[in-house]
Write a protein that holds these residues in place. Sequence first.
Motif, PDB file in Angstrom:
ATOM      1  N   LEU A 167       0.848  -1.194   0.000  1.00 11.48           N
ATOM      2  CA  LEU A 167       0.000   0.000   0.000  1.00 11.48           C
ATOM      3  C   LEU A 167       0.883   1.243   0.000  1.00 11.48           C
ATOM      4  CD1 LEU A 167      -2.597  -0.940   2.798  1.00 11.48           C
ATOM      5  CD2 LEU A 167      -2.679  -1.458   0.347  1.00 11.48           C
ATOM      6  N   GLY A 168       0.526   2.202  -0.817  1.00  9.22           N
ATOM      7  CA  GLY A 168       1.306   3.440  -0.834  1.00  9.22           C
ATOM      8  C   GLY A 168       0.447   4.618  -1.241  1.00  9.22           C
ATOM      9  N   LEU A 169       0.877   5.806  -0.833  1.00  9.91           N
ATOM     10  CA  LEU A 169       0.235   7.034  -1.291  1.00  9.91           C
ATOM     11  C   LEU A 169       1.076   7.595  -2.435  1.00  9.91           C
ATOM     12  CD1 LEU A 169      -0.698   8.912   2.012  1.00  9.91           C
ATOM     13  CD2 LEU A 169      -2.268   7.927   0.349  1.00  9.91           C
ATOM     14  N   VAL A 170       0.411   7.941  -3.514  1.00  9.65           N
ATOM     15  CA  VAL A 170       1.124   8.472  -4.672  1.00  9.65           C
ATOM     16  C   VAL A 170       0.542   9.841  -4.995  1.00  9.65           C
ATOM     17  CG1 VAL A 170       1.701   8.096  -7.098  1.00  9.65           C
ATOM     18  CG2 VAL A 170       1.531   6.133  -5.543  1.00  9.65           C
ATOM     19  N   TYR A 171       1.413  10.851  -5.038  1.00 15.42           N
ATOM     20  CA  TYR A 171       0.952  12.196  -5.411  1.00 15.42           C
ATOM     21  C   TYR A 171       0.898  12.285  -6.927  1.00 15.42           C
ATOM     22  CZ  TYR A 171       0.967  17.149  -6.411  1.00 15.42           C
ATOM     23  OH  TYR A 171       0.659  18.384  -6.931  1.00 15.42           O
ATOM     24  N   ASP A 172      -0.283  12.598  -7.456  1.00 19.34           N
ATOM     25  CA  ASP A 172      -0.494  12.728  -8.907  1.00 19.34           C
ATOM     26  C   ASP A 172      -0.473  14.223  -9.221  1.00 19.34           C
ATOM     27  OD1 ASP A 172      -1.619  13.080 -11.396  1.00 19.34           O
ATOM     28  OD2 ASP A 172      -3.373  11.817 -11.030  1.00 19.34           O
ATOM     29  N   SER A 173       0.663  14.685  -9.757  1.00 21.49           N
ATOM     30  CA  SER A 173       0.831  16.134  -9.963  1.00 21.49           C
ATOM     31  C   SER A 173      -0.061  16.645 -11.088  1.00 21.49           C
ATOM     32  CB  SER A 173       2.298  16.456 -10.249  1.00 21.49           C
ATOM     33  OG  SER A 173       2.725  15.795 -11.421  1.00 21.49           O
TER      34      SER A 173
END
Length: 492
Positions: A444-450
């Motif tokens: 599980l991870g958080l990914v910043y979508d710019s």
Amino acid sequence: MQAYQASSTTEKSYSLESWQGGYKSLKQEYDYWIEDIEGEIPPDLSGTLFRNGPGLLDINEQQIHHPFDGDGMISKITFTDGRAHFRNRFVQTEAYIKEQKAGKILYRGVFGTQKPGGMLTNIFNFKLKNIANTNVIYWGGKLLALWEGAEPHILDPITLETLGKEYFNNVLSEGEAFSAHPHFDPSCAMDGGNPCMVNFSITPGLSTTIKVFELDLSGKVIRKHAHFVPGFCFIHDFVITENYCVFFQNPVKFNPIPFALGMRGAGECIKFDPNQPTRAIVIPRNPKNQEIKILEMQSGFVFHHANAFEKAGEIVIDSICYANLPEVEPGSDFRQTDFDALSPGQLWRFHLNLEQQTVQGKLLEARSCEFPSLHPELVTRSHRYLYLGAAHSETGNAPLQAFIKVDVETGEKLLWSAAPQGFTGEPIFVPRPNATNEDDGWVLGLVYDSQHHRSDVVILDAKNLTVIAKLHLQHHIPYGLHGNFVNQVFLG
Ligand code: FE
């Protein structure tokens, strides 16, 4: 396992502008079921992912100097019956409440945030914020927000409301340090095979005091001992084995004068000294055997360790090492970080031989990486797989845009990349219920979508590192630090 394709390093996998978007403050607090989902949430993924990190990068438009000085904000993603719920709340620290009320910076930060007014307002002002922004753990029936410079804050695991500070039945005194990197021994021989939590604190000075705390499942401190080691220590994380705690004393010098005079933050007064060795401080966990050993090794800087275990008379430690420590310059803007000018973090394996007093190091993964994670039942045991946040490119230094899985037995690696628009952080491995294989579970991870200025909760299949589901949040979450997954479902 298939090896990944080497990627070209001639073109950058990111733009600085895209990366900068993840360092905007998130001022709003949310509470909603996530509806915008690609793929399907596995129905047997049940429990809560708690994450901590700086939620504010400014106080009423006054920019803070470094993200590590940002107020702690907890994000909580609850998985139940194939659905997911999101909630975030700021930790209501004393400093957060006062600064939000005043609408301006009132405290100095360890990493260089100064009160407006320059040297005269900051001179001999040692009052630092306990910003509760580094990790969040659930232990002894309590949700705790951790910051290494002071005591934990207690939070309600359902509402994330701040309930007070934790002193573990007066074991800690007011303002006493408790590190943000506890490790969880899944089966402690001293406690008849019960799990325990091991943590430490550092009181730095010309010589340094290291305290070790061991807590049982109820949250009670059952073992505590203090040690004095020569020299200044900057130690963020440590590792545990069945019998030992190991600390890497990074080769740094601390000059407190600019801090005392209000010219620099304390973190800006630490200088890396490549002419000094790194020292491995080995402290027995059993309070009846308190002979510590200090082993010298090649110079390098470590923030985080992955795991350690004892094997064939040696202590084996996997760590993320940097050739040197980037200094936080007083006039610099972290948003303008020149990634190419910094040395990458790389995964190393060290063998400590306590008899011969020797340390041997071997590079396991040259790709720039950070935030190692593994199967929680293998802490203190020999592991095969590690999961890390990593750069997209195989060489050089760059922001984390990928997750990698490293097989430390065969050297094989798998990569999942969110480049060019996505930016990653710490992955968390969650075992599938009743799994028998070490990599049967999810990452599980958080990914910043710019591109959309929002964050995704990404669920990867840990076996092959492919996407099972992407949960699009309604907003972004600023780049965070650490978190943990627990099997309990906290919904009110
Ligand atoms: Fe950390």
